[in-house]
Write a protein that holds these residues in place. Structure first.
Motif, PDB file in Angstrom:
ATOM      1  N   LEU A   1      49.291   2.683  43.711  1.00  0.00           N
ATOM      2  CA  LEU A   1      48.440   3.214  42.654  1.00  0.00           C
ATOM      3  C   LEU A   1      49.275   3.563  41.422  1.00  0.00           C
ATOM      4  O   LEU A   1      48.876   3.286  40.290  1.00  0.00           O
ATOM      5  CB  LEU A   1      47.670   4.439  43.142  1.00  0.00           C
ATOM      6  N   PHE A   2      50.442   4.155  41.644  1.00  0.00           N
ATOM      7  CA  PHE A   2      51.324   4.490  40.531  1.00  0.00           C
ATOM      8  C   PHE A   2      51.712   3.228  39.757  1.00  0.00           C
ATOM      9  O   PHE A   2      51.697   3.221  38.526  1.00  0.00           O
ATOM     10  CB  PHE A   2      52.574   5.215  41.050  1.00  0.00           C
ATOM     11  N   GLU A   3      52.035   2.154  40.476  1.00  0.00           N
ATOM     12  CA  GLU A   3      52.411   0.902  39.816  1.00  0.00           C
ATOM     13  C   GLU A   3      51.225   0.309  39.052  1.00  0.00           C
ATOM     14  O   GLU A   3      51.389  -0.198  37.942  1.00  0.00           O
ATOM     15  CB  GLU A   3      52.932  -0.111  40.841  1.00  0.00           C
ATOM     16  N   VAL A   4      50.034   0.367  39.628  1.00  0.00           N
ATOM     17  CA  VAL A   4      48.851  -0.173  38.951  1.00  0.00           C
ATOM     18  C   VAL A   4      48.552   0.639  37.695  1.00  0.00           C
ATOM     19  O   VAL A   4      48.266   0.080  36.631  1.00  0.00           O
ATOM     20  CB  VAL A   4      47.632  -0.198  39.901  1.00  0.00           C
ATOM     21  N   LEU A   5      48.621   1.968  37.801  1.00  0.00           N
ATOM     22  CA  LEU A   5      48.370   2.806  36.624  1.00  0.00           C
ATOM     23  C   LEU A   5      49.426   2.570  35.546  1.00  0.00           C
ATOM     24  O   LEU A   5      49.118   2.568  34.356  1.00  0.00           O
ATOM     25  CB  LEU A   5      48.320   4.283  37.028  1.00  0.00           C
TER      26      LEU A   5
ATOM     27  N   GLN B   1      39.871   1.535  43.806  1.00  0.00           N
ATOM     28  CA  GLN B   1      39.837   1.306  45.253  1.00  0.00           C
ATOM     29  C   GLN B   1      41.002   1.996  45.947  1.00  0.00           C
ATOM     30  O   GLN B   1      40.842   2.603  47.004  1.00  0.00           O
ATOM     31  CB  GLN B   1      39.844  -0.195  45.560  1.00  0.00           C
ATOM     32  N   LEU B   2      42.179   1.922  45.361  1.00  0.00           N
ATOM     33  CA  LEU B   2      43.333   2.621  45.939  1.00  0.00           C
ATOM     34  C   LEU B   2      43.097   4.127  45.960  1.00  0.00           C
ATOM     35  O   LEU B   2      43.442   4.810  46.937  1.00  0.00           O
ATOM     36  CB  LEU B   2      44.598   2.286  45.160  1.00  0.00           C
ATOM     37  N   ALA B   3      42.500   4.657  44.891  1.00  0.00           N
ATOM     38  CA  ALA B   3      42.215   6.096  44.849  1.00  0.00           C
ATOM     39  C   ALA B   3      41.210   6.475  45.934  1.00  0.00           C
ATOM     40  O   ALA B   3      41.359   7.512  46.586  1.00  0.00           O
ATOM     41  CB  ALA B   3      41.684   6.482  43.472  1.00  0.00           C
ATOM     42  N   ARG B   4      40.191   5.641  46.145  1.00  0.00           N
ATOM     43  CA  ARG B   4      39.219   5.914  47.216  1.00  0.00           C
ATOM     44  C   ARG B   4      39.903   5.916  48.575  1.00  0.00           C
ATOM     45  O   ARG B   4      39.630   6.772  49.417  1.00  0.00           O
ATOM     46  CB  ARG B   4      38.116   4.862  47.214  1.00  0.00           C
ATOM     47  N   ASP B   5      40.802   4.940  48.782  1.00  0.00           N
ATOM     48  CA  ASP B   5      41.512   4.868  50.057  1.00  0.00           C
ATOM     49  C   ASP B   5      42.424   6.076  50.254  1.00  0.00           C
ATOM     50  O   ASP B   5      42.593   6.554  51.375  1.00  0.00           O
ATOM     51  CB  ASP B   5      42.316   3.572  50.144  1.00  0.00           C
ATOM     52  N   ILE B   6      43.026   6.564  49.186  1.00  0.00           N
ATOM     53  CA  ILE B   6      43.876   7.757  49.289  1.00  0.00           C
ATOM     54  C   ILE B   6      43.023   8.981  49.615  1.00  0.00           C
ATOM     55  O   ILE B   6      43.419   9.833  50.415  1.00  0.00           O
ATOM     56  CB  ILE B   6      44.673   7.962  47.981  1.00  0.00           C
ATOM     57  N   ASP B   7      41.846   9.077  49.006  1.00  0.00           N
ATOM     58  CA  ASP B   7      40.968  10.223  49.252  1.00  0.00           C
ATOM     59  C   ASP B   7      40.305  10.180  50.627  1.00  0.00           C
ATOM     60  O   ASP B   7      39.866  11.210  51.128  1.00  0.00           O
ATOM     61  CB  ASP B   7      39.868  10.290  48.185  1.00  0.00           C
ATOM     62  N   GLU B   8      40.244   9.013  51.236  1.00  0.00           N
ATOM     63  CA  GLU B   8      39.588   8.862  52.532  1.00  0.00           C
ATOM     64  C   GLU B   8      40.343   9.668  53.591  1.00  0.00           C
ATOM     65  O   GLU B   8      41.536   9.477  53.798  1.00  0.00           O
ATOM     66  CB  GLU B   8      39.554   7.382  52.934  1.00  0.00           C
ATOM     67  N   PRO B   9      39.661  10.607  54.284  1.00  0.00           N
ATOM     68  CA  PRO B   9      40.356  11.434  55.271  1.00  0.00           C
ATOM     69  C   PRO B   9      40.899  10.643  56.464  1.00  0.00           C
ATOM     70  O   PRO B   9      41.855  11.056  57.088  1.00  0.00           O
ATOM     71  CB  PRO B   9      39.282  12.423  55.750  1.00  0.00           C
ATOM     72  N   SER B  10      40.306   9.498  56.776  1.00  0.00           N
ATOM     73  CA  SER B  10      40.751   8.738  57.942  1.00  0.00           C
ATOM     74  C   SER B  10      41.988   7.878  57.661  1.00  0.00           C
ATOM     75  O   SER B  10      42.522   7.266  58.574  1.00  0.00           O
ATOM     76  CB  SER B  10      39.614   7.845  58.448  1.00  0.00           C
ATOM     77  N   THR B  11      42.458   7.848  56.418  1.00  0.00           N
ATOM     78  CA  THR B  11      43.656   7.074  56.088  1.00  0.00           C
ATOM     79  C   THR B  11      44.882   7.798  56.634  1.00  0.00           C
ATOM     80  O   THR B  11      45.088   8.973  56.346  1.00  0.00           O
ATOM     81  CB  THR B  11      43.789   6.910  54.560  1.00  0.00           C
ATOM     82  N   PRO B  12      45.718   7.096  57.421  1.00  0.00           N
ATOM     83  CA  PRO B  12      46.917   7.739  57.971  1.00  0.00           C
ATOM     84  C   PRO B  12      47.888   8.136  56.861  1.00  0.00           C
ATOM     85  O   PRO B  12      47.928   7.489  55.804  1.00  0.00           O
ATOM     86  CB  PRO B  12      47.534   6.648  58.858  1.00  0.00           C
ATOM     87  N   PRO B  13      48.685   9.176  57.060  1.00  0.00           N
ATOM     88  CA  PRO B  13      49.599   9.659  56.022  1.00  0.00           C
ATOM     89  C   PRO B  13      50.604   8.606  55.544  1.00  0.00           C
ATOM     90  O   PRO B  13      50.887   8.524  54.355  1.00  0.00           O
ATOM     91  CB  PRO B  13      50.326  10.832  56.686  1.00  0.00           C
ATOM     92  N   ASN B  14      51.150   7.795  56.451  1.00  0.00           N
ATOM     93  CA  ASN B  14      52.137   6.796  56.016  1.00  0.00           C
ATOM     94  C   ASN B  14      51.479   5.723  55.150  1.00  0.00           C
ATOM     95  O   ASN B  14      52.065   5.261  54.171  1.00  0.00           O
ATOM     96  CB  ASN B  14      52.844   6.163  57.211  1.00  0.00           C
ATOM     97  N   VAL B  15      50.246   5.348  55.451  1.00  0.00           N
ATOM     98  CA  VAL B  15      49.525   4.373  54.636  1.00  0.00           C
ATOM     99  C   VAL B  15      49.126   5.010  53.304  1.00  0.00           C
ATOM    100  O   VAL B  15      49.171   4.369  52.255  1.00  0.00           O
ATOM    101  CB  VAL B  15      48.283   3.850  55.394  1.00  0.00           C
ATOM    102  N   ARG B  16      48.767   6.288  53.347  1.00  0.00           N
ATOM    103  CA  ARG B  16      48.391   7.003  52.122  1.00  0.00           C
ATOM    104  C   ARG B  16      49.564   7.036  51.138  1.00  0.00           C
ATOM    105  O   ARG B  16      49.380   6.858  49.933  1.00  0.00           O
ATOM    106  CB  ARG B  16      47.936   8.417  52.474  1.00  0.00           C
ATOM    107  N   SER B  17      50.784   7.225  51.639  1.00  0.00           N
ATOM    108  CA  SER B  17      51.946   7.243  50.744  1.00  0.00           C
ATOM    109  C   SER B  17      52.199   5.854  50.153  1.00  0.00           C
ATOM    110  O   SER B  17      52.573   5.735  48.989  1.00  0.00           O
ATOM    111  CB  SER B  17      53.188   7.758  51.470  1.00  0.00           C
ATOM    112  N   GLN B  18      51.960   4.793  50.940  1.00  0.00           N
ATOM    113  CA  GLN B  18      52.095   3.433  50.402  1.00  0.00           C
ATOM    114  C   GLN B  18      51.051   3.184  49.323  1.00  0.00           C
ATOM    115  O   GLN B  18      51.352   2.613  48.270  1.00  0.00           O
ATOM    116  CB  GLN B  18      51.934   2.405  51.511  1.00  0.00           C
ATOM    117  N   TYR B  19      49.819   3.624  49.574  1.00  0.00           N
ATOM    118  CA  TYR B  19      48.756   3.472  48.577  1.00  0.00           C
ATOM    119  C   TYR B  19      49.093   4.247  47.311  1.00  0.00           C
ATOM    120  O   TYR B  19      48.795   3.798  46.208  1.00  0.00           O
ATOM    121  CB  TYR B  19      47.415   3.951  49.127  1.00  0.00           C
ATOM    122  N   SER B  20      49.712   5.413  47.462  1.00  0.00           N
ATOM    123  CA  SER B  20      50.072   6.215  46.295  1.00  0.00           C
ATOM    124  C   SER B  20      51.093   5.486  45.425  1.00  0.00           C
ATOM    125  O   SER B  20      50.981   5.477  44.199  1.00  0.00           O
ATOM    126  CB  SER B  20      50.644   7.564  46.734  1.00  0.00           C
ATOM    127  N   ARG B  21      52.084   4.867  46.076  1.00  0.00           N
ATOM    128  CA  ARG B  21      53.070   4.106  45.313  1.00  0.00           C
ATOM    129  C   ARG B  21      52.419   2.921  44.604  1.00  0.00           C
ATOM    130  O   ARG B  21      52.705   2.639  43.436  1.00  0.00           O
ATOM    131  CB  ARG B  21      54.190   3.618  46.242  1.00  0.00           C
TER     132      ARG B  21
END
Length: 171
Positions: free
Chosen positions: A137-141, A115-135
């Motif tokens: 996702l890294f912790e989950v992985l 789900q986090l990966a889908r949200d990161i890939d979503e073009p409508s996700t703002p860049p600041n939220v995308r960076s939070q999702y990336s962090r």
């Protein structure tokens, strides 16, 4: 004696129509009609948005136990979701995890990672939220890759070793 027709109260659509015919509209009636039209436009926009929503069917019993998601989902007849670059990479990472080294809550963490990966890939996700999702996702992985408690490379073992307690003896 002729009786005069009683006018509707100010601010009603009926009063506004009568005043428009006579050419003398008051400010109170104009403001109320503008507010009514604004509400109508908002309601029409909300109705259009609701018409575009789709109800997602609950999974059948045979797909509940499946840990791999479908690469496409049906939201409409011809509306299919594209699998993004991050989601593809996460899928490959999850598939590489050895079944013997799966952590507790492996399935839940796998779904969360997807789900986090889908949200990161979503073009409508703002860049600041995308960076939070990336962090996140890294912790989950990292949690998915961490071995079970008591193994040499588990997060608990590393924390205990760093605190000076040595290797835990949990089998």
């Amino acid at each position: 004696m002729s009786s005069r027709q009683k006018l509707p109260p100010h601010g009603t659509p009926e009063r506004y129509r009568i005043e428009r015919k006579t050419g003398t509209t008051c400010d109170r009636c104009k403001a109320r009609m503008a507010a009514l039209r604004k509400e109508q436009r908002a309601n029409a926009a909300a109705a259009e948005a609701r018409a575009q929503m789709h109800i997602v069917e609950p999974p059948s019993d045979d797909t509940v136990n499946d840990t791999k998601p479908a690469t496409t989902r049906k939201a409409g007849q011809n509306d299919r979701r594209k699998v993004g670059e991050m989601e593809t990479a996460v899928e490959k990472d999850i598939e590489e995890i050895d079944a013997g080294l799966q952590v507790p809550f492996h399935r839940s963490l796998s779904v969360l990672a997807r789900q986090l990966a889908r949200d990161i890939d979503e073009p409508s996700t703002p860049p600041n939220v995308r960076s939070q999702y990336s962090r996140q996702l890294f912790e989950v992985l990292r949690s998915l890759r961490t071995q079970k408690e008591g193994d040499d490379n588990s997060a608990v073992a590393v924390a205990l070793q760093a605190a000076g307690f040595g290797v835990p003896l949990v089998p």
